[in-house]
Design an enzyme around this catalytic site. Structure first.
Site, PDB file in Angstrom:
ATOM      1  CE  LYS A 107      -4.190  -0.203   3.428  1.00 25.73           C
ATOM      2  NZ  LYS A 107      -4.097   1.256   3.236  1.00 25.73           N
ATOM      3  CG  ASP A 143       0.354  -1.890  -1.138  1.00 28.03           C
ATOM      4  OD1 ASP A 143       0.347  -0.964  -1.972  1.00 28.03           O
ATOM      5  OD2 ASP A 143       0.626  -1.731   0.064  1.00 28.03           O
ATOM      6  CD  GLU A 182       2.433  -0.335   3.497  1.00 26.47           C
ATOM      7  OE1 GLU A 182       1.786   0.512   4.145  1.00 26.47           O
ATOM      8  OE2 GLU A 182       2.175  -0.600   2.305  1.00 26.47           O
ATOM      9  NE  ARG A 210       5.038   7.020   3.506  1.00 24.63           N
ATOM     10  CZ  ARG A 210       4.187   8.029   3.546  1.00 24.63           C
ATOM     11  NH1 ARG A 210       4.501   9.145   4.164  1.00 24.63           N
ATOM     12  NH2 ARG A 210       3.016   7.950   2.951  1.00 24.63           N
TER      13      ARG A 210
HETATM   14  N1  BES Z   1      -0.932   0.820  -0.153  1.00 26.12           N
HETATM   15  C1  BES Z   1      -1.420   2.031   0.396  1.00 26.12           C
HETATM   16  C2  BES Z   1      -1.796   3.072  -0.673  1.00 26.12           C
HETATM   17  C3  BES Z   1      -2.904   2.694  -1.627  1.00 26.12           C
HETATM   18  C4  BES Z   1      -4.161   3.231  -1.458  1.00 26.12           C
HETATM   19  C5  BES Z   1      -2.663   1.910  -2.732  1.00 26.12           C
HETATM   20  C6  BES Z   1      -5.161   2.929  -2.341  1.00 26.12           C
HETATM   21  C7  BES Z   1      -3.684   1.604  -3.624  1.00 26.12           C
HETATM   22  C8  BES Z   1      -4.932   2.124  -3.431  1.00 26.12           C
HETATM   23  C9  BES Z   1      -0.366   2.667   1.300  1.00 26.12           C
HETATM   24  O1  BES Z   1       0.475   1.776   1.938  1.00 26.12           O
HETATM   25  C10 BES Z   1      -1.070   3.435   2.372  1.00 26.12           C
HETATM   26  O2  BES Z   1      -1.769   2.817   3.141  1.00 26.12           O
HETATM   27  N2  BES Z   1      -0.865   4.755   2.402  1.00 26.12           N
HETATM   28  C11 BES Z   1      -1.477   5.589   3.367  1.00 26.12           C
HETATM   29  C12 BES Z   1      -0.411   6.512   3.889  1.00 26.12           C
HETATM   30  C13 BES Z   1      -0.852   7.340   5.085  1.00 26.12           C
HETATM   31  C14 BES Z   1      -1.086   6.452   6.281  1.00 26.12           C
HETATM   32  C15 BES Z   1       0.208   8.380   5.384  1.00 26.12           C
HETATM   33  C16 BES Z   1      -2.595   6.363   2.686  1.00 26.12           C
HETATM   34  O3  BES Z   1      -2.420   6.736   1.518  1.00 26.12           O
HETATM   35  O4  BES Z   1      -3.637   6.528   3.279  1.00 26.12           O
HETATM   36 ZN    ZN Z   2       0.790   0.000   1.027  1.00 23.35          ZN
HETATM   37 MN    MN Z   3      -0.347   1.025   3.754  1.00 25.07          MN
END
Ligand code: BES
Ligand code: ZN
Ligand code: MN
Length: 515
Positions: A289, A300, A361, A363
């Site tokens: 990220k 998370d 991750e 899922r």
């Molecule tokens: N933990 C994140 C989702 C998240 C975003 C939680 C903002 C709380 C606040 C998750 O693991 C993630 O990174 N999801 C990605 C999925 C994508 C790569 C398909 C996302 O939502 O961007």
């Molecule tokens: Zn996550």
């Molecule tokens: Mn993630």
């Protein structure tokens, strides 16, 4: 921890640091704010002019508004705090319990640093007692574990200027001898305590809360509350073939865990399984990220925290239902040993997953836990996860999304959330989004179309739920962690989202209200 009592004393005789009264916006056509029921004795002490005094101080009764005023002679408190309840109910109607919950929270926050306050808000029935007690206890929260430790020889309670939460809450107008009122207060105390414990876990920095230390917290709580706890460490996970959890945890020095919490009641006829996403820190992994997106990613594991607190609540309340909680714990880190985009994982179910993005991750760990939970053939499974940024885009920061393989179950969860004052909305699982996850190499990819990303994640999870098992997926990515200014009973940081919904679902299942 903040104490809660149902006071036998009236507002005129209670000794405390403050009395909380309600003030509402006057109904259509009326002028000035109106003092809410419950404050009659306080109004008398003001010579019947409390409403006028509040108006001259600029109070309108708007929700969340807090007005502090010196108490007149005749009261045994130095301060009266008027808290806004929003619009006054129509004639013959009552105040919305959730407005009371939020107002009690605002008042408790405004009284941090005080020892004791009496809450003289409108109480008609036990649901008002629940709302006021819960709101006040949830508002009286502060996370100060990491403040004031400087070796300067200052006092022990020096927490960097932050005030300690309100020490004691006395609910007035409730009847301590009324069974329903007493039970409502006891239940509120249990649930609010557990929500606050979930908040503590979420707020604990990820250098201290990792899969191993989270599992240790669960083990200790299990011992204390008669919950059977089993922890699968990285060796047991490898032996069991938990490729999803291991694949996510591989990049970290802190190895993953799968924790099973089993609460059983001898008279239970139904079994629920709660599954929580427990990524103790989500850096994104090799699909790292960028700065600006990782500062709050200690949150998370909020799904796992909610599941943990809900199971402990059920045990403390002695609910007549069996509940198995599954905490899928891993830290998502980049390193030479981390899973790469392009790697294929063999999941616990036997399915293979091509990891296209290591940041998807949640899922992966949930998939293994869902398959494992399904083996025990529960009557229903609910997973809770901070799963997708797409859900935050869709529903904002305060509302969680609910998906399910059963429309009636999804509706039930939405209604239950509304009943306990948690904002939520039902979301679909459109079958056409499945093909976006087709992989040339594996059975499925861990990513699909960007549009509708929250639903794509839900469709992925659905494939790991056992045949014929009722399942719902709750995406709390929006409401799990609050970055803005506190409001109502919601503090900055971890909120404890979904705990109250899960507890109510357990209660409704115990009562035989659901399927
Ligand atoms: N933990 C994140 C989702 C998240 C975003 C939680 C903002 C709380 C606040 C998750 O693991 C993630 O990174 N999801 C990605 C999925 C994508 C790569 C398909 C996302 O939502 O961007
Ligand atoms: Zn996550
Ligand atoms: Mn993630």
């Amino acid at each position: 921890m903040t104490a809660l009592t149902l006071s036998t004393a009236g507002a005129a005789t209670l000794r405390a640091d403050a009395l909380v009264v309600g003030v509402a916006k006057s109904p259509k056509g009326g002028k000035g704010p109106v003092v809410a029921p419950g404050a009659e004795a306080v109004d008398s002490a003001f010579g019947g002019k409390l409403g006028a005094v509040l108006e001259s101080l600029g109070a309108t009764g708007a929700e969340g508004e807090v007005t502090k005023l010196p108490a007149p002679a005749g009261l045994k408190v130095p301060v009266v705090l008027a808290v806004g309840l929003g619009s006054a109910p129509e004639k013959g109607e009552s105040f919305d319990p959730d407005a009371l919950r939020r107002a009690a929270g605002s008042a408790a926050r405004a009284l941090s640093g005080s020892k004791k306050a009496g809450f003289a808000l409108p109480v008609e029935d036990a649901s008002d007692v629940t709302a006021i007690a819960e709101g006040a206890l949830l508002g009286a929260y502060a996370f100060t574990a990491y403040q004031g430790g400087e070796k300067t020889g200052k006092g022990k309670n020096d927490n960097g200027g932050a005030k300690l939460p309100l020490g004691e809450i006395a609910v007035l107008g409730a009847k301590p001898r009324d069974k329903a009122h007493k039970a409502a207060a006891e239940r509120a105390q249990v649930v609010a305590t557990e929500v606050n414990i979930a908040r503590d876990l979420i707020n604990t920095p990820p250098n201290d809360l990792n899969p191993e230390s989270f599992a240790a917290v669960a083990t200790a709580a299990g011992k204390e509350n008669g919950i059977k706890v089993q922890v699968l460490d990285e060796k047991a996970l490898a032996k069991g073939g938990y490729g999803g959890i291991l694949g996510v945890g591989k990049g970290s020095e802190a190895p993953p865990r799968l924790v099973k919490l089993a609460y059983t009641h001898p008279k239970a006829t139904k079994t629920l399984a709660f599954v929580g996403k427990g990524i103790t820190y989500d850096s994104g992994g090799i699909s790292l990220k960028p700065a600006g997106h990782n500062e709050t990613m200690k949150c998370d594991m909020s799904g796992a925290a909610a599941v943990f607190s809900a199971v402990v609540s059920a045990a403390k309340l002695g609910l007549e239902v069996n509940i198995t909680g599954w905490l899928a714990l891993a830290e998502n880190m980049p390193s030479g040993s981390a899973t790469r985009p392009g790697d294929v994982l063999r999941m616990y179910s036997g399915k293979t997953v091509e990891v296209l993005n290591t940041d998807a991750e949640g899922r992966l760990v949930l998939a293994d836990a869902l398959t494992r939970a399904s083996e025990e053939k529960p009557d229903a499974i609910v997973d809770v996860a901070t799963l997708t940024g797409a859900m935050v885009m869709a529903l904002g920061n305060r509302t969680f999304g609910i998906m399910a393989n059963d429309d009636a179950f999804r509706t039930s969860i939405h209604e239950i959330a509304e009943e306990v004052g948690e904002a939520s909305w039902p979301m679909p699982l459109p079958a056409d989004l499945r093909k976006g996850m087709d992989s040339p190499t594996a059975d499925i990819a861990n990513m699909g179309e960007r549009m509708g990303g929250g639903l794509v994640a839900g469709l992925f999870l659905q494939e790991f739920v056992g045949e014929g098992i009722t399942w719902a997926h709750v995406d709390i990515a929006g409401p799990a962690f609050h970055e803005g200014a506190p409001y109502g009973y919601t503090p900055k940081g971890g909120t404890g989202s979904a705990v109250r919904t899960l507890v109510r679902l357990a209660e409704r299942t115990a009562a035989g209200d659901l399927g």
